[in-house]
Design a protein around this motif. Sequence first.
Motif, PDB file in Angstrom:
ATOM      1  N   THR A   1      -2.597   8.715  -0.269  1.00  0.00           N
ATOM      2  CA  THR A   1      -2.277   9.096   0.857  1.00  0.00           C
ATOM      3  C   THR A   1      -2.260   7.665   1.851  1.00  0.00           C
ATOM      4  OG1 THR A   1      -3.170  11.205   0.406  1.00  0.00           O
ATOM      5  CG2 THR A   1      -2.687  10.596   2.819  1.00  0.00           C
ATOM      6  N   LEU A   2      -3.184   7.129   1.943  1.00  0.00           N
ATOM      7  CA  LEU A   2      -3.298   5.804   2.673  1.00  0.00           C
ATOM      8  C   LEU A   2      -2.316   4.826   2.495  1.00  0.00           C
ATOM      9  CD1 LEU A   2      -7.173   5.057   3.184  1.00  0.00           C
ATOM     10  CD2 LEU A   2      -5.486   5.928   4.813  1.00  0.00           C
ATOM     11  N   TYR A   3      -1.907   5.020   1.212  1.00  0.00           N
ATOM     12  CA  TYR A   3      -0.775   3.989   0.765  1.00  0.00           C
ATOM     13  C   TYR A   3       0.636   4.526   0.691  1.00  0.00           C
ATOM     14  CZ  TYR A   3      -3.950   0.065   0.128  1.00  0.00           C
ATOM     15  OH  TYR A   3      -4.608  -1.206   0.514  1.00  0.00           O
ATOM     16  N   LYS A   4       0.764   5.792   1.339  1.00  0.00           N
ATOM     17  CA  LYS A   4       1.941   6.531   1.564  1.00  0.00           C
ATOM     18  C   LYS A   4       2.542   6.720   0.140  1.00  0.00           C
ATOM     19  CE  LYS A   4       2.351   4.441   6.213  1.00  0.00           C
ATOM     20  NZ  LYS A   4       3.257   3.457   7.019  1.00  0.00           N
TER      21      LYS A   4
ATOM     22  N   ARG B   1      -7.539   1.807  -8.215  1.00  0.00           N
ATOM     23  CA  ARG B   1      -7.254   2.064  -6.811  1.00  0.00           C
ATOM     24  C   ARG B   1      -6.121   0.886  -6.245  1.00  0.00           C
ATOM     25  NH1 ARG B   1      -8.849  -1.465  -2.932  1.00  0.00           N
ATOM     26  NH2 ARG B   1     -10.952  -1.567  -3.985  1.00  0.00           N
TER      27      ARG B   1
ATOM     28  N   LYS C   1     -10.366  11.273  -9.501  1.00  0.00           N
ATOM     29  CA  LYS C   1      -9.113  11.733  -9.300  1.00  0.00           C
ATOM     30  C   LYS C   1      -8.972  12.002  -7.592  1.00  0.00           C
ATOM     31  CE  LYS C   1      -6.186  15.606 -11.075  1.00  0.00           C
ATOM     32  NZ  LYS C   1      -6.146  16.682 -11.920  1.00  0.00           N
ATOM     33  N   GLU C   2      -9.834  12.669  -6.983  1.00  0.00           N
ATOM     34  CA  GLU C   2      -9.735  12.814  -5.469  1.00  0.00           C
ATOM     35  C   GLU C   2      -9.790  11.548  -4.810  1.00  0.00           C
ATOM     36  OE1 GLU C   2     -12.126  16.935  -5.253  1.00  0.00           O
ATOM     37  OE2 GLU C   2     -13.383  15.184  -5.277  1.00  0.00           O
TER      38      GLU C   2
ATOM     39  N   LEU D   1     -10.244  15.839   1.892  1.00  0.00           N
ATOM     40  CA  LEU D   1     -10.956  14.646   0.992  1.00  0.00           C
ATOM     41  C   LEU D   1     -11.786  13.931   1.970  1.00  0.00           C
ATOM     42  CD1 LEU D   1      -8.203  13.177  -1.502  1.00  0.00           C
ATOM     43  CD2 LEU D   1     -10.266  15.002  -1.914  1.00  0.00           C
TER      44      LEU D   1
ATOM     45  N   TYR E   1      -6.054  18.036  -2.386  1.00  0.00           N
ATOM     46  CA  TYR E   1      -6.142  16.531  -2.476  1.00  0.00           C
ATOM     47  C   TYR E   1      -5.419  16.182  -1.112  1.00  0.00           C
ATOM     48  CZ  TYR E   1      -7.135  17.217  -7.419  1.00  0.00           C
ATOM     49  OH  TYR E   1      -7.563  17.631  -8.512  1.00  0.00           O
TER      50      TYR E   1
ATOM     51  N   SER F   1      -5.298  -0.746   4.301  1.00  0.00           N
ATOM     52  CA  SER F   1      -4.175  -0.106   3.910  1.00  0.00           C
ATOM     53  C   SER F   1      -2.975  -0.185   4.953  1.00  0.00           C
ATOM     54  CB  SER F   1      -4.422   1.402   3.704  1.00  0.00           C
ATOM     55  OG  SER F   1      -4.629   2.091   4.971  1.00  0.00           O
ATOM     56  N   PRO F   2      -1.713   0.125   4.430  1.00  0.00           N
ATOM     57  CA  PRO F   2      -0.700   0.089   5.197  1.00  0.00           C
ATOM     58  C   PRO F   2      -0.422   1.297   6.449  1.00  0.00           C
ATOM     59  CG  PRO F   2       0.081   0.825   3.213  1.00  0.00           C
ATOM     60  CD  PRO F   2      -1.242   0.561   2.950  1.00  0.00           C
ATOM     61  N   THR F   3      -1.457   2.281   6.343  1.00  0.00           N
ATOM     62  CA  THR F   3      -1.144   3.422   7.163  1.00  0.00           C
ATOM     63  C   THR F   3      -1.978   2.658   8.641  1.00  0.00           C
ATOM     64  OG1 THR F   3      -1.545   5.088   5.628  1.00  0.00           O
ATOM     65  CG2 THR F   3      -2.015   5.396   7.678  1.00  0.00           C
TER      66      THR F   3
ATOM     67  N   HIS G   1      -6.391  10.240  -4.900  1.00  0.00           N
ATOM     68  CA  HIS G   1      -5.637  10.833  -3.996  1.00  0.00           C
ATOM     69  C   HIS G   1      -5.715  10.481  -2.793  1.00  0.00           C
ATOM     70  CE1 HIS G   1      -3.115  13.930  -6.323  1.00  0.00           C
ATOM     71  NE2 HIS G   1      -4.326  13.924  -7.122  1.00  0.00           N
ATOM     72  N   TYR G   2      -6.953  10.192  -2.235  1.00  0.00           N
ATOM     73  CA  TYR G   2      -7.298   9.434  -0.982  1.00  0.00           C
ATOM     74  C   TYR G   2      -6.395   8.440  -0.812  1.00  0.00           C
ATOM     75  CZ  TYR G   2     -10.107   8.148   2.916  1.00  0.00           C
ATOM     76  OH  TYR G   2     -10.319   7.690   4.427  1.00  0.00           O
ATOM     77  N   PHE G   3      -6.516   7.240  -1.578  1.00  0.00           N
ATOM     78  CA  PHE G   3      -5.887   6.169  -1.270  1.00  0.00           C
ATOM     79  C   PHE G   3      -4.188   6.434  -1.470  1.00  0.00           C
ATOM     80  CE2 PHE G   3     -10.215   4.775  -1.292  1.00  0.00           C
ATOM     81  CZ  PHE G   3     -10.156   4.004  -0.285  1.00  0.00           C
TER      82      PHE G   3
END
Lengths: 261, 314
Positions: free
Chosen positions: B108-111, B153, B100-101, A12, A7, A93-95, B104-106
Amino acid sequence: MILINKYGFTNLSYKAIYSFQTIRLFIFFRIVDPFMHYVFFATLASSLVGSDYLKYVVIGNIAYYTCQTIMINYMNMFRMERRYGTLELNIASPTPTLLIILRKGIVPLLDGLFVFIVGLIIGAILFDITMPSGNLDILLLLIIITLFSVICFSLLFASVSLLFSNANLFLNLSMAFFQVFCGVNFSVTLLPEPLEILARMLPLTHSIEALRSIYNLENYEVYHLLGKEILIGVCYLIVSVFLVSVMEKLARKNGALLKNI
Amino acid sequence: MEKIIEVKGLSRAYKLKTGLKYALDDISFDVKKGEVFGLLGPNGAGKTTTIKILTTLLLPTAGEARVLGYDVVSESHMIRNRINFVYGGERGVYGRLTAKEYMHYFCTLYKIKNKDQAALIKDLLNLVKLQDAENQKIHTYSKGMIQRLHIARCLINDPELLFLDEPTIGLDPIGAKLLRDIVRDLSSKGITIILTTHYMQEADELCDRIAFIKGGKISLIGDPDFIKQSCNHLNLYEATMSIYDIEKLKENNSFNKLEIEVIKEPYYSLNFEVNENDLEKVSAYLSTFGDILKISKRNISLEDAYIYHMKDVG
């Protein structure tokens, strides 16, 4: 471990938008296609200037094909983001956008590494391009530095992709430019002086000279060339970092993030 | 109540060969914390442009917008972690990933910390009732499932402010109801929601306040009752009657916006507007066309108000 995390962002990203998902496609585009590319230029060189020149050209094209793989696929990832309407979701997004772009570069970078190694193996098997013993460590260093400078240059296109929904024109022009001015098929010393100066500002030029020197096809100081290649990579990295923020701002101003293809 | 959005004189113009075209023209409004605020208007009115600006994806050409107290132009980085948005339709997903994936991707982007991701994703997919399809590739999802995934999301970062741009567009009634229930649930948790929709009943049901927007300008703003009351001068009637000569009725100019629905010949259901407030007089006049079984003055709906206020829009 981060790279193979099921993940993880890189995995991904690859699964979500990368062009080559199946073994069949990978074999075709990462082994057969580069093979045909090398054969084409080897044949051309042999018929025009004789077989002595064959290794020289193939080595140049191995580096060139690696560069092409990274640049095309890196930029294509952003095209796909636009196609799926996900670019704006990423950017909102915040990143930081720079970090997103950098992390998306890992897949094409690994792809380029694979192509480089496969290219050298094809070169060894089919064109008898064998490396003198004891040069493996410097070859590995060269591969790392080449990939670094190319990915830093590719970052320019990634940032341009924020503003333009189709940056293919810039990419195609750059690839043609690289083929002529990076010493892929002939030495850049044959170029007129102003053009040689320009050629030496591009990534790949010094790497190709260093690679040929490692294979004893040219006689340059390898570490010196690699130092220059790193410097060029760093310069493009600095420009790209600046350009990403400029392009993001311009894209927000023009509404370009929201343009789909 | 605390203002969560403050918009003052906001404009967004695009350069065309023929000159400037204003997608937004000097709009001003506030949204208070915890409100469900509806932006209603025809296609091209400026609803989505407003949302794109407030979500920091587009810069205005004039005016000022503050979200959560931060300027959308210069302080976007302070806003992004505290808001989220959904644009209606099937875009915005990676078809090759599973739900689910995708989550998970988002994450990560949203820390979101790695150790917290699995539990959060499970909760959110449960909330939108996608738990049984979490390992299914998104390209196999229906429109309704994709919309619900978008909702999941957009809750990843526990936003204080949500922008929902036509979230129920193209959904079947059950899917649309499920989404409305989710919106209601989110609102009850104190999340401020900005909603655009073309479905007036949905807006009436969900929104605390509504702004009508047309041609890039806000024409009316207030709670649904206020907006309906703005059309109290309209005399809307509904009747059920048998009609002797339907053509004669249709040709009569006294009835505005006459809608006729046949129940069974010669029985019809009518909806119309007339310039008369007295039910008895209307009834007497209508009886010249047939026998009235039932007639009543109709309450103004949000749709009536919308149609009235947008009547000059092409």
